[in-house]
Motif scaffolding. Structure first.
Motif, PDB file in Angstrom:
ATOM      1  N   GLY A 182      33.905  -1.454 -19.211  1.00 43.29           N
ATOM      2  CA  GLY A 182      33.034  -1.083 -18.109  1.00 43.29           C
ATOM      3  C   GLY A 182      32.586  -2.262 -17.280  1.00 43.29           C
ATOM      4  O   GLY A 182      31.464  -2.305 -16.773  1.00 43.29           O
ATOM      5  N   VAL A 183      33.462  -3.259 -17.134  1.00 43.48           N
ATOM      6  CA  VAL A 183      33.162  -4.415 -16.299  1.00 43.48           C
ATOM      7  C   VAL A 183      34.263  -4.564 -15.262  1.00 43.48           C
ATOM      8  O   VAL A 183      35.321  -3.927 -15.355  1.00 43.48           O
ATOM      9  CB  VAL A 183      33.045  -5.723 -17.128  1.00 43.48           C
ATOM     10  CG1 VAL A 183      31.958  -5.597 -18.169  1.00 43.48           C
ATOM     11  CG2 VAL A 183      34.362  -6.087 -17.787  1.00 43.48           C
ATOM     12  N   ALA A 184      34.037  -5.394 -14.275  1.00 44.13           N
ATOM     13  CA  ALA A 184      35.047  -5.631 -13.258  1.00 44.13           C
ATOM     14  C   ALA A 184      36.121  -6.589 -13.792  1.00 44.13           C
ATOM     15  O   ALA A 184      35.812  -7.500 -14.574  1.00 44.13           O
ATOM     16  CB  ALA A 184      34.404  -6.226 -12.010  1.00 44.13           C
ATOM     17  N   PRO A 185      37.383  -6.435 -13.382  1.00 42.57           N
ATOM     18  CA  PRO A 185      38.416  -7.400 -13.789  1.00 42.57           C
ATOM     19  C   PRO A 185      38.048  -8.834 -13.435  1.00 42.57           C
ATOM     20  O   PRO A 185      38.369  -9.760 -14.184  1.00 42.57           O
ATOM     21  CB  PRO A 185      39.653  -6.914 -13.025  1.00 42.57           C
ATOM     22  CG  PRO A 185      39.440  -5.449 -12.849  1.00 42.57           C
ATOM     23  CD  PRO A 185      37.961  -5.298 -12.631  1.00 42.57           C
ATOM     24  N   ALA A 186      37.365  -9.005 -12.299  1.00 43.79           N
ATOM     25  CA  ALA A 186      36.960 -10.359 -11.916  1.00 43.79           C
ATOM     26  C   ALA A 186      36.012 -10.967 -12.933  1.00 43.79           C
ATOM     27  O   ALA A 186      36.008 -12.188 -13.147  1.00 43.79           O
ATOM     28  CB  ALA A 186      36.301 -10.334 -10.538  1.00 43.79           C
ATOM     29  N   THR A 187      35.192 -10.117 -13.584  1.00 40.61           N
ATOM     30  CA  THR A 187      34.279 -10.627 -14.615  1.00 40.61           C
ATOM     31  C   THR A 187      35.060 -11.168 -15.804  1.00 40.61           C
ATOM     32  O   THR A 187      34.725 -12.232 -16.350  1.00 40.61           O
ATOM     33  CB  THR A 187      33.333  -9.505 -15.063  1.00 40.61           C
ATOM     34  OG1 THR A 187      32.556  -9.068 -13.948  1.00 40.61           O
ATOM     35  CG2 THR A 187      32.397  -9.989 -16.149  1.00 40.61           C
ATOM     36  N   LEU A 188      36.095 -10.468 -16.215  1.00 42.78           N
ATOM     37  CA  LEU A 188      36.919 -10.955 -17.328  1.00 42.78           C
ATOM     38  C   LEU A 188      37.575 -12.280 -16.986  1.00 42.78           C
ATOM     39  O   LEU A 188      37.662 -13.179 -17.828  1.00 42.78           O
ATOM     40  CB  LEU A 188      37.985  -9.914 -17.679  1.00 42.78           C
ATOM     41  CG  LEU A 188      37.487  -8.596 -18.273  1.00 42.78           C
ATOM     42  CD1 LEU A 188      38.673  -7.698 -18.611  1.00 42.78           C
ATOM     43  CD2 LEU A 188      36.634  -8.828 -19.506  1.00 42.78           C
TER      44      LEU A 188
END
Length: 366
Positions: A52-58
């Motif tokens: 439940g996070v954005a790919p950019a966060t990963l």
């Protein structure tokens, strides 16, 4: 040899589904590469949807804190294995509990996390566009302002929690992510350790206020407020359900005035009283005037607390319509809707939740 079956071919742009063999175990396919432990590895987009996070966060967590795929083969897309996902889940848990990103990353790297219990298969969800899910953005990398990433987001306007403690910030992150499980667990665990009053004043009330202000400022976010209120009510009612046996022989009747729709603060009062071993009868909104009068007659309470948030419903005549004096019950009113000057002499206006708990407890327990 087991026969491997797959789901229908994905649409263009979607992740390749994970194949499932006859035993129900994930097989292998071109889109889910097995690692050395024969477990499939997931793409950045699949892991982002799972957490439940954005790919950019990963990608930021990988770049800043080294929490990326541990087995990256040159020339191939980056894939996360079970141990990588377990570390990311530990990172997310620590963030939701108010740790800073650096502290959460250190925790995720040093704590031995079990492999994820859920199947690595990820249900197909919309990508990040106007119809996609609300996701936590890379703003988790620091700061007191919690913002949303969504195709229909609010233009960068965030949830202002400046000066709030780590518990409130973690609750705000979970609420904005529409993560009802985490919202409830954070509240229940905090109330178990710190008590209802402390959690209401230092954690829940600041987040409720910030979400309400954000909605007024941006015109959106009603779903966040509704989820937070519902989860808070569930957590508070769990305190009531698990409270020790009450000490007072005559209960306290707690009810919103007829017509009043807001009741969360009244539920918080009921939970705090229950934890204080004060027995009560809690009635929700939509109880009509005749029902309220019957409840008072049948309960023979030691005290009655009427809640009103809107002045339109906080009419002194409500106190005259219920048999308080006949039952020799102490009359209290609570909420922002009441005007102290308009109250009858036998009714006492309660202030903060802490004051209300102390005053009602003193009245019925001595």
């Amino acid at each position: 040899m087991s026969r491997v079956t797959t789901r229908p071919e994905p649409a263009p742009g979607e992740d390749t589904p994970v194949p499932i063999d006859e035993s129900g175990r994930p097989g292998t396919s071109e889109g889910a590469e097995p690692g050395g432990d024969d477990e499939p590895r997931l793409s950045v987009a699949a892991v982002a949807r799972r957490l439940g996070v954005a790919p950019a966060t990963l990608r930021t967590w990988d770049r800043r804190y080294g929490l990326g795929p541990s087995d990256h083969t040159s020339g191939r897309h980056r894939r996360y294995g079970p141990a990588d996902i377990a570390r990311l889940e530990q990172m997310q848990r620590a963030l939701l509990r108010g740790a800073s990103p650096m502290e959460a990353a250190r925790y995720a790297r040093t704590v031995a996390a079990p492999p994820p219990q859920r199947s690595p298969e990820v249900a197909e969800q919309p990508e990040e566009n106007g119809d996609g899910p609300v996701l936590l953005s890379g703003v988790l990398d620091g700061g007191d302002d919690i913002k949303l990433v969504s195709g229909s987001n609010t233009g960068g306007r965030g949830l202002k929690l400046t000066g709030a403690g780590p518990e409130a910030r973690g609750l705000g992150r979970a609420a904005l992510a529409l993560d009802s499980w985490s919202v409830q667990r954070l509240l229940i665990e905090a109330m178990d350790s710190d008590g209802v009053v402390a959690v209401w004043q230092g954690m829940l009330q600041p987040v409720l206020r910030a979400v309400s202000e954000r909605r007024q400022r941006s015109g959106s976010g009603v779903e966040v407020l509704q989820l937070l209120v519902d989860c808070a009510s569930t957590a508070l009612r769990s305190v009531i359900a698990n409270a020790p046996a009450p000490l007072n022989p005559r209960p306290v009747v707690l009810a919103p005035v007829p017509g009043e729709a807001q009741e969360l603060e009244l539920v918080a009062l009921a939970a705090a009283l229950a934890a204080n071993r004060v027995g009560h009868r809690l009635f929700g909104a939509a109880l009509p005037r005749e029902g309220l009068a019957a409840a008072v007659r049948r309960s023979a309470p030691a005290a009655v607390v009427l809640w009103a948030d809107q002045p339109h419903y906080a009419a002194p005549r409500v106190l005259e319509d219920i048999p308080i004096t006949r039952q020799r019950a102490r009359a209290f009113v609570a909420g922002a809707g009441w005007s102290p000057e308009a109250l009858p002499a036998h009714a006492e206006l309660l202030g903060s939740l802490e004051t209300a708990v102390a005053r009602v407890s003193e009245t019925v327990l001595g």
